[in-house]
Design an enzyme around this catalytic site. Structure first.
Site, PDB file in Angstrom:
ATOM      1  N   GLU A 304      -9.149  -7.794  -1.345  1.00 28.88           N
ATOM      2  CA  GLU A 304     -10.212  -6.765  -0.664  1.00 28.88           C
ATOM      3  C   GLU A 304     -11.592  -7.114  -1.206  1.00 28.88           C
ATOM      4  O   GLU A 304     -12.577  -6.957  -0.510  1.00 28.88           O
ATOM      5  CB  GLU A 304      -9.807  -5.349  -1.375  1.00 28.88           C
ATOM      6  CG  GLU A 304      -8.541  -4.865  -0.719  1.00 28.88           C
ATOM      7  CD  GLU A 304      -8.659  -4.375   0.500  1.00 28.88           C
ATOM      8  OE1 GLU A 304      -9.801  -4.460   1.255  1.00 28.88           O
ATOM      9  OE2 GLU A 304      -7.550  -3.859   1.096  1.00 28.88           O
ATOM     10  N   ARG A 308     -14.338  -8.442   1.771  1.00 32.47           N
ATOM     11  CA  ARG A 308     -15.554  -7.619   1.622  1.00 32.47           C
ATOM     12  C   ARG A 308     -16.608  -8.098   1.155  1.00 32.47           C
ATOM     13  O   ARG A 308     -17.756  -8.214   1.705  1.00 32.47           O
ATOM     14  CB  ARG A 308     -15.236  -6.217   1.244  1.00 32.47           C
ATOM     15  CG  ARG A 308     -13.880  -5.310   1.929  1.00 32.47           C
ATOM     16  CD  ARG A 308     -13.737  -3.901   1.788  1.00 32.47           C
ATOM     17  NE  ARG A 308     -12.544  -3.579   2.127  1.00 32.47           N
ATOM     18  CZ  ARG A 308     -11.708  -2.467   2.243  1.00 32.47           C
ATOM     19  NH1 ARG A 308     -12.788  -1.543   2.428  1.00 32.47           N
ATOM     20  NH2 ARG A 308     -10.678  -2.126   2.659  1.00 32.47           N
ATOM     21  N   ASP A 437      -0.243  -8.289   8.286  1.00 27.11           N
ATOM     22  CA  ASP A 437      -1.093  -8.533   9.499  1.00 27.11           C
ATOM     23  C   ASP A 437      -1.795  -9.905   9.308  1.00 27.11           C
ATOM     24  O   ASP A 437      -1.835 -10.960  10.292  1.00 27.11           O
ATOM     25  CB  ASP A 437      -1.742  -7.314   9.566  1.00 27.11           C
ATOM     26  CG  ASP A 437      -2.398  -6.796   8.413  1.00 27.11           C
ATOM     27  OD1 ASP A 437      -2.189  -7.410   7.242  1.00 27.11           O
ATOM     28  OD2 ASP A 437      -3.285  -5.682   8.563  1.00 27.11           O
ATOM     29  N   GLU A 573      -9.457  -1.784  14.256  1.00 22.38           N
ATOM     30  CA  GLU A 573      -8.783  -2.953  14.984  1.00 22.38           C
ATOM     31  C   GLU A 573      -8.791  -2.778  16.528  1.00 22.38           C
ATOM     32  O   GLU A 573      -8.694  -3.968  17.083  1.00 22.38           O
ATOM     33  CB  GLU A 573      -7.185  -2.894  14.332  1.00 22.38           C
ATOM     34  CG  GLU A 573      -6.965  -3.506  13.133  1.00 22.38           C
ATOM     35  CD  GLU A 573      -7.395  -2.462  11.902  1.00 22.38           C
ATOM     36  OE1 GLU A 573      -7.462  -1.188  12.255  1.00 22.38           O
ATOM     37  OE2 GLU A 573      -7.473  -2.961  10.782  1.00 22.38           O
TER      38      GLU A 573
HETATM   39  C1  DMJ Z   1     -10.025  -4.043   6.495  1.00 27.11           C
HETATM   40  O1  DMJ Z   1     -10.255  -4.006   5.192  1.00 27.11           O
HETATM   41  C2  DMJ Z   1      -9.403  -5.166   7.167  1.00 27.11           C
HETATM   42  O2  DMJ Z   1      -9.756  -5.224   8.556  1.00 27.11           O
HETATM   43  C3  DMJ Z   1      -8.188  -5.708   6.767  1.00 27.11           C
HETATM   44  O3  DMJ Z   1      -7.710  -6.785   7.559  1.00 27.11           O
HETATM   45  C4  DMJ Z   1      -7.368  -4.522   7.257  1.00 27.11           C
HETATM   46  N1  DMJ Z   1      -7.626  -3.180   6.696  1.00 27.11           N
HETATM   47  C5  DMJ Z   1      -8.947  -2.928   6.970  1.00 27.11           C
HETATM   48  C6  DMJ Z   1      -9.396  -2.324   8.332  1.00 27.11           C
HETATM   49  O4  DMJ Z   1      -8.483  -1.287   8.847  1.00 27.11           O
END
Ligand code: DMJ
Length: 673
Positions: A304, A308, A437, A573
């Site tokens: 994270e 970010r 994912d 998404e």
């Molecule tokens: C974000 O932090 C990123 O896109 C991550 O890959 C998946 N979750 C969240 C958004 O849904």
């Protein structure tokens, strides 16, 4: 001659002047004597012969000339001083004067009217990087159409009218101000974006070009203005109630802390830049400069904070050319490195960035597969920029290791990996949703970032998409929507996370980069499904998870929602994929779908006093049950992708030159077309 002045001690003595006559004084009258002393004495005599008025005039003239002399001497001194200082400044290192000495100019145009205290933008506008030809790429067999200029584009007058309907007048004025100075950006990396180890000793430069190189500004349209307004509303809440904290709690007018690192502010930096929100950006920049401190005894999640914080800082560095962001990126990058000190070199999930220690979650020594394989774009770019290969080596090693691992099912990976053994655990469950994912997303994106040379990445990506087709695709009833389900120990489940909606965009990006044309076909069918996950729901907003109906039942829609899954966290998404689809096809239906979604966010998640909130129940329009939390990705991703989706300017983050990380932070492709 000797002159003596009375001493302080002893009996009072009279002051006296003694004059000793030298030999020249004794020369007889009438003899020629042109000695200096004689000339001085005759001048003195002449002076004495002048009237008092004449003497005063002469004295006044002398005094006047003296004053003029002093003034001109002082200003010459100033000029000299500043010349000297400048050359001293030139000798200083970039660390000492980070804001003045930028490695390269900004991508977006410097504001036309820079404020007095924004000298750095003046600096930016002075530099002239090489001009790049605009090249479009993509497989010829796909006949990809570029987005057309939007027929709804307004004249300036029309645009103003549209805005007035959307926002209060004072806000509009501010918006317009920002737009005038920043819009029309052409964002292109320079030609120096080479892979890191070709010239690893030389730190890299930001990928920017300058205003002068840019084409005619593309006007901002009505829908983009609505995004700007939404962003400002969200930002107002954050600023008023959560400034410098991780997330806004818009209903309780407070904040929540996750890492205590101003997550929303950092996630939103490049969005502000792209939207042209100069004032907001400058204010946030100040916070980063003065208040963002990583030397804290705090545990952060490696994934994270990489996507970010590190990703956000790196992309902001590229867009703004401001070395402050690179310095901060280096700092956090270094502090995250202890995570890789594990027996298998598969990183731990958590790092204490103050203490330099790392550990797995308390209940396991496993890490999540998506987490350890979706930090590569950022660490690789950090190596390229700093010339320090340790970041890239660490994350490349993870990819190489995962490439060789057994336990995959036709390229599909399990969700967990053990940090001691380096082996997959919990075998037999395969999903493109949570915990797996972005593994798939980053296979393709690393391959693109590195100039499409790293064959193992491509191999793994292509195999995985074949695995998806073979094991996870099904069609729902009654609308026969193609969706991506899950596989658990041989049993298919018709469950699809909203998170999976990144896939149409990724497939389209792959097809645009020359991969199989049927990936584009699949992208088109999947994005329709993702849109239906919104359209078939009462609020027009998707739940977190849906279950598709495999059998036609009277009165049943394709999409079923379980009570535990009916929340919406303002996730990006679907909007992200809509953006890619519009970029590559020019089909305006994708913009229209995105517009519907934005309106529904405004209808059901907007908090009047500022900010947007996640909701608990997308099925209840009269009470969507606000959750009192605005996730940082709403500003970092959702609104950014909305703005880009509504834009008809393919150079606004050109996809042949930039690759978005999984948190929507654009990073340069190392060898652009
Ligand atoms: C974000 O932090 C990123 O896109 C991550 O890959 C998946 N979750 C969240 C958004 O849904």
């Amino acid at each position: 001659a000797a002159m003596y002045s009375g001493a302080t001690a002893g009996p009072p003595r009279r002051d006296f002047i003694s004059i000793t006559l030298g030999p020249e004084e004794a020369v007889g009258v009438g003899g020629y004597n042109n000695s200096k002393a004689r000339r001085r004495r005759s001048c003195w005599r002449k002076w004495k012969q002048l009237s008092r008025l004449q003497r005063s005039v002469i004295l006044f003239l002398f005094a006047f000339l003296a004053v003029c002399g002093v003034i001109s001497f002082t200003s010459m001194g100033e000029a000299w001083k500043s010349m000297t200082n400048k050359s001293l400044d030139d000798q200083r290192t970039e660390e000492e004067i980070p804001r003045l000495k930028l490695a390269n100019p900004a991508v977006l145009p410097a504001p036309q009217k820079a404020d007095a205290n924004h000298g750095d933008y003046h600096e930016l506008s002075l530099q002239k990087p090489p001009k790049l030809p605009h090249v479009r790429r993509g497989p010829s067999n796909l006949q990809i159409k570029a987005p057309q200029r939007d027929t709804r584009l307004k004249t300036r007058h029309d645009t103003m009218r549209a805005v007035e309907e959307l926002v209060e007048v004072d806000k509009v004025e501010k918006t317009e101000k920002s737009i005038i100075s920043w819009r029309g950006a052409v964002i292109e990396p320079d030609q120096s974006t080479e892979p890191p180890f070709n010239k690893i000793t030389e730190p890299e430069k930001p990928s920017s070009v300058e205003a002068e190189d840019q084409k005619e500004p593309v006007p901002i349209n009505e829908r983009q203005l609505a995004v700007i307004e939404a962003f400002r509303h969200a930002w107002k809440g954050y600023k008023d109630f959560a400034w410098g904290h991780d997330e806004l709690k818009p209903l309780s007018k407070s904040y929540s802390e996750w890492f205590g690192l101003g997550l929303t502010l950092i996630d939103a930096l490049d969005t502000m830049w792209i939207l042209g929100l100069k004032e907001e950006f400058e204010e946030a920049r100040k916070w980063v400069a003065n208040d963002l401190i990583f030397d804290k005894n705090v545990d952060v999640n490696l994934f994270e904070s990489t996507i970010r914080i590190l990703g956000g800082l790196l992309s902001t560095y590229h867009l703004s050319g401001d070395s402050l962001f690179l310095e901060k990126a280096k700092d956090i990058g270094n502090r995250l490195m202890p995570a890789f000190k594990t027996p298998s070199k598969i990183p731990y999930s958590d790092v204490n960035i103050g203490r330099g220690t790392a550990h797995p979650p308390r209940w396991t020594s496993d890490s999540t597969v998506a987490e350890v394989t979706s930090i590569q774009l950022e660490f690789r770019e950090l190596s390229r920029l700093t010339g320090d290969e340790k970041f890239q080596k660490a994350v490349d090693e993870v990819m190489k290791h995962v490439h060789t691992l057994s336990g995959k099912n036709d390229g599909l990976v399990p969700m967990f990996i053990n940090t001691n053994s380096g082996q997959f655990t919990h075998l037999g469950v395969y999903t493109l949703g949570a915990r797996a994912d972005s593994y798939y997303e980053y296979l393709l994106k690393q391959w693109i970032q590195g100039g499409k040379k790293e064959n193992e990445l491509l191999e793994d990506y292509m195999r995985a998409i074949e695995g998806v087709k073979k094991h996870l695709l099904q069609r729902s009833e009654p609308k026969k929507l193609t969706f991506v389900g899950e596989l658990a120990h041989g049993h298919f489940s018709a469950k699809m996370d909203h998170l999976v909606c990144f896939l149409p965009g990724t497939l389209a990006l792959g097809a645009h980069n020359g991969l199989a044309a049927d990936h584009m076909k699949l992208a088109e069918t999947l994005i329709e499904t993702c849109y239906q996950m919104y359209a078939q729901v009462e609020t027009g907003l998707s739940p977190e998870i849906v279950h598709f109906n495999l059998h036609a039942q009277k009165g049943h829609k394709d999409v079923e929602i379980k009570p535990a899954d009916r929340h919406n966290l303002l996730r990006p998404e679907t909007v992200e994929s809509l953006f890619y689809m519009y970029r590559f096809t020019g089909d305006k239906k994708y913009q229209d779908w995105g517009w519907e979604i934005l309106q529904n966010f405004n209808r059901y998640t907007r908090v009047p006093t500022g900010g947007y909130t996640s909701i608990n129940n997308v099925q209840n329009p009269s009470n969507p049950e606000p959750r009192d939390k605005m996730e940082s990705f709403f500003l970092g991703e959702t609104l950014k992708y909305m703005f880009l989706l509504f834009s008809d300017d393919i150079d606004l983050i050109n996809l042949d030159k930039y690759v978005f990380n999984t948190e929507a932070h654009p990073l340069p492709i190392w060898v652009p077309a």
